[in-house]
Motif scaffolding. Structure first.
Motif, PDB file in Angstrom:
ATOM      1  N   SER A   1     -13.083 -13.312  29.177  1.00 31.12           N
ATOM      2  CA  SER A   1     -14.313 -13.492  29.967  1.00 31.12           C
ATOM      3  C   SER A   1     -14.131 -14.545  31.061  1.00 31.12           C
ATOM      4  N   ALA A   2     -14.977 -14.458  32.057  1.00 30.06           N
ATOM      5  CA  ALA A   2     -14.961 -15.427  33.152  1.00 30.06           C
ATOM      6  C   ALA A   2     -15.322 -16.824  32.650  1.00 30.06           C
ATOM      7  N   ALA A   3     -16.233 -16.904  31.700  1.00 29.23           N
ATOM      8  CA  ALA A   3     -16.631 -18.204  31.155  1.00 29.23           C
ATOM      9  C   ALA A   3     -15.462 -18.869  30.432  1.00 29.23           C
ATOM     10  N   GLN A   4     -14.716 -18.084  29.664  1.00 33.18           N
ATOM     11  CA  GLN A   4     -13.557 -18.637  28.963  1.00 33.18           C
ATOM     12  C   GLN A   4     -12.443 -19.009  29.953  1.00 33.18           C
ATOM     13  N   GLU A   5     -12.302 -18.246  31.019  1.00 26.61           N
ATOM     14  CA  GLU A   5     -11.312 -18.581  32.050  1.00 26.61           C
ATOM     15  C   GLU A   5     -11.682 -19.898  32.731  1.00 26.61           C
ATOM     16  N   ALA A   6     -12.957 -20.107  32.983  1.00 27.73           N
ATOM     17  CA  ALA A   6     -13.395 -21.362  33.588  1.00 27.73           C
ATOM     18  C   ALA A   6     -13.090 -22.545  32.666  1.00 27.73           C
ATOM     19  N   LEU A   7     -13.328 -22.355  31.378  1.00 33.29           N
ATOM     20  CA  LEU A   7     -12.999 -23.411  30.418  1.00 33.29           C
ATOM     21  C   LEU A   7     -11.492 -23.648  30.360  1.00 33.29           C
ATOM     22  N   ARG A   8     -10.708 -22.587  30.382  1.00 32.60           N
ATOM     23  CA  ARG A   8      -9.244 -22.708  30.356  1.00 32.60           C
ATOM     24  C   ARG A   8      -8.779 -23.559  31.537  1.00 32.60           C
ATOM     25  N   GLN A   9      -9.329 -23.291  32.712  1.00 32.04           N
ATOM     26  CA  GLN A   9      -8.969 -24.069  33.895  1.00 32.04           C
ATOM     27  C   GLN A   9      -9.386 -25.543  33.740  1.00 32.04           C
ATOM     28  N   SER A  10     -10.544 -25.784  33.138  1.00 34.40           N
ATOM     29  CA  SER A  10     -11.004 -27.153  32.888  1.00 34.40           C
ATOM     30  C   SER A  10     -10.071 -27.880  31.917  1.00 34.40           C
ATOM     31  N   TYR A  11      -9.658 -27.187  30.865  1.00 34.74           N
ATOM     32  CA  TYR A  11      -8.724 -27.784  29.901  1.00 34.74           C
ATOM     33  C   TYR A  11      -7.416 -28.143  30.597  1.00 34.74           C
ATOM     34  N   LEU A  12      -6.904 -27.221  31.421  1.00 30.54           N
ATOM     35  CA  LEU A  12      -5.645 -27.485  32.116  1.00 30.54           C
ATOM     36  C   LEU A  12      -5.787 -28.673  33.058  1.00 30.54           C
ATOM     37  N   GLY A  13      -6.916 -28.791  33.734  1.00 30.84           N
ATOM     38  CA  GLY A  13      -7.170 -29.945  34.596  1.00 30.84           C
ATOM     39  C   GLY A  13      -7.225 -31.238  33.801  1.00 30.84           C
ATOM     40  N   PHE A  14      -7.861 -31.198  32.648  1.00 31.45           N
ATOM     41  CA  PHE A  14      -7.947 -32.379  31.786  1.00 31.45           C
ATOM     42  C   PHE A  14      -6.556 -32.775  31.288  1.00 31.45           C
ATOM     43  N   LEU A  15      -5.781 -31.784  30.855  1.00 28.53           N
ATOM     44  CA  LEU A  15      -4.416 -32.067  30.410  1.00 28.53           C
ATOM     45  C   LEU A  15      -3.572 -32.663  31.544  1.00 28.53           C
ATOM     46  N   ALA A  16      -3.724 -32.155  32.750  1.00 32.93           N
ATOM     47  CA  ALA A  16      -2.966 -32.666  33.894  1.00 32.93           C
ATOM     48  C   ALA A  16      -3.362 -34.109  34.224  1.00 32.93           C
ATOM     49  N   ALA A  17      -4.603 -34.452  33.983  1.00 33.63           N
ATOM     50  CA  ALA A  17      -5.100 -35.781  34.337  1.00 33.63           C
ATOM     51  C   ALA A  17      -4.836 -36.834  33.259  1.00 33.63           C
ATOM     52  N   ARG A  18      -4.663 -36.391  32.012  1.00 40.40           N
ATOM     53  CA  ARG A  18      -4.582 -37.339  30.898  1.00 40.40           C
ATOM     54  C   ARG A  18      -3.361 -37.073  30.032  1.00 40.40           C
ATOM     55  N   GLU A  19      -2.412 -37.998  30.030  1.00 44.12           N
ATOM     56  CA  GLU A  19      -1.247 -37.865  29.146  1.00 44.12           C
ATOM     57  C   GLU A  19      -1.645 -37.967  27.680  1.00 44.12           C
ATOM     58  N   ASP A  20      -2.778 -38.612  27.405  1.00 49.04           N
ATOM     59  CA  ASP A  20      -3.246 -38.804  26.028  1.00 49.04           C
ATOM     60  C   ASP A  20      -4.300 -37.782  25.605  1.00 49.04           C
ATOM     61  N   ALA A  21      -4.401 -36.667  26.311  1.00 49.64           N
ATOM     62  CA  ALA A  21      -5.459 -35.675  26.062  1.00 49.64           C
ATOM     63  C   ALA A  21      -5.421 -35.063  24.667  1.00 49.64           C
ATOM     64  N   CYS A  22      -4.290 -35.120  23.986  1.00 49.10           N
ATOM     65  CA  CYS A  22      -4.175 -34.555  22.639  1.00 49.10           C
ATOM     66  C   CYS A  22      -4.334 -35.613  21.553  1.00 49.10           C
ATOM     67  N   GLU A  23      -4.584 -36.843  21.957  1.00 53.58           N
ATOM     68  CA  GLU A  23      -4.659 -37.948  21.002  1.00 53.58           C
ATOM     69  C   GLU A  23      -6.102 -38.331  20.719  1.00 53.58           C
ATOM     70  N   ARG A  24      -6.394 -38.537  19.460  1.00 48.57           N
ATOM     71  CA  ARG A  24      -7.726 -38.919  19.018  1.00 48.57           C
ATOM     72  C   ARG A  24      -8.213 -40.187  19.713  1.00 48.57           C
ATOM     73  N   SER A  25      -7.298 -41.040  20.119  1.00 45.91           N
ATOM     74  CA  SER A  25      -7.652 -42.305  20.764  1.00 45.91           C
ATOM     75  C   SER A  25      -8.150 -42.132  22.198  1.00 45.91           C
ATOM     76  N   CYS A  26      -8.044 -40.957  22.753  1.00 46.19           N
ATOM     77  CA  CYS A  26      -8.498 -40.710  24.130  1.00 46.19           C
ATOM     78  C   CYS A  26     -10.032 -40.644  24.132  1.00 46.19           C
ATOM     79  N   ALA A  27     -10.657 -41.745  24.516  1.00 38.32           N
ATOM     80  CA  ALA A  27     -12.118 -41.857  24.450  1.00 38.32           C
ATOM     81  C   ALA A  27     -12.839 -40.912  25.404  1.00 38.32           C
ATOM     82  N   ALA A  28     -12.173 -40.490  26.484  1.00 40.02           N
ATOM     83  CA  ALA A  28     -12.800 -39.564  27.431  1.00 40.02           C
ATOM     84  C   ALA A  28     -12.995 -38.184  26.811  1.00 40.02           C
ATOM     85  N   GLY A  29     -12.261 -37.902  25.756  1.00 39.67           N
ATOM     86  CA  GLY A  29     -12.280 -36.618  25.073  1.00 39.67           C
ATOM     87  C   GLY A  29     -10.863 -36.281  24.662  1.00 39.67           C
ATOM     88  N   HIS A  30     -10.717 -35.328  23.774  1.00 36.24           N
ATOM     89  CA  HIS A  30      -9.388 -34.959  23.321  1.00 36.24           C
ATOM     90  C   HIS A  30      -9.389 -33.540  22.770  1.00 36.24           C
TER      91      HIS A  30
END
Length: 181
Positions: free
Chosen positions: A20-49
């Motif tokens: 779906s288009a909604a899931q594609e939009a989320l996928r792009q958001s996740y990729l942007g978040f991963l690109a911006a945050r080296e700690d995106a997979c770590e629980r300690s990332c207060a911005a989200g993880h």
């Protein structure tokens, strides 16, 4: 330094093609978040993880295993935080599902099923966001769940008769039924 899990999560989400288009939009958001945050997979990332969860279906595909989450007070799919030893999102999802259900021999579909971002106050004690990557797994015939300290209750629910206040799981479970192994 970017962790192996971060690299794998990025590759997994780059390769995944949602329906779906909604899931594609989320996928792009996740990729942007991963690109911006080296700690995106770590629980300690207060911005989200990133977190990983699993819709567990019984061997017949007619029932879904849900947990009554103690902090949220709602029936949800199994899942949680990625751990440093997790080498992939699929591994994290399978580990969490196995730990929380007490069921060994779950067969996980290794590609993501669904994405969801939701606000939560988790172990950090401050409001954050979970960028949940959701998978589907089939339980072996006759599997009996065992309640862990991470849930108040575990129960098999008919896939078409979910508990009250779980309408937000309808789309997720429908997707799981289409993707089951």
């Amino acid at each position: 330094m970017v962790s192996p899990l971060h690299t794998e999560a990025t590759a997994t989400l780059e390769a995944w093609k949602p329906e779906s288009a909604a899931q594609e939009a989320l996928r792009q958001s996740y990729l942007g978040f991963l690109a911006a945050r080296e700690d995106a997979c770590e629980r300690s990332c207060a911005a989200g993880h990133l977190t990983a969860s699993t819709v567990v279906l019984d061997a017949s595909g007619e029932h879904v295993l849900l947990t009554l989450h103690p902090r949220v007070g709602r029936w949800l799919q199994l899942g949680g935080h990625c751990e440093p030893e997790d080498s992939s999102l699929a591994e994290a999802a399978l580990r969490e599902a196995t730990e929380e259900s007490g069921i060994s021999g779950l067969r996980l579909v290794p590609e993501p099923l669904h994405l969801d971002v939701h606000p939560v106050t988790c172990s950090l004690g401050v409001p954050t966001r979970h960028f949940d990557v959701r998978f589907v797994a089939m339980a072996p015939e006759g599997a009996r769940p065992v309640v862990s300290d991470e849930s108040e209750e575990l129960r098999w629910w008919p896939v078409r008769e979910l508990p009250p206040d779980s309408e937000d799981l309808t789309e997720l479970i429908a997707a799981a039924l289409e993707a089951k192994p």
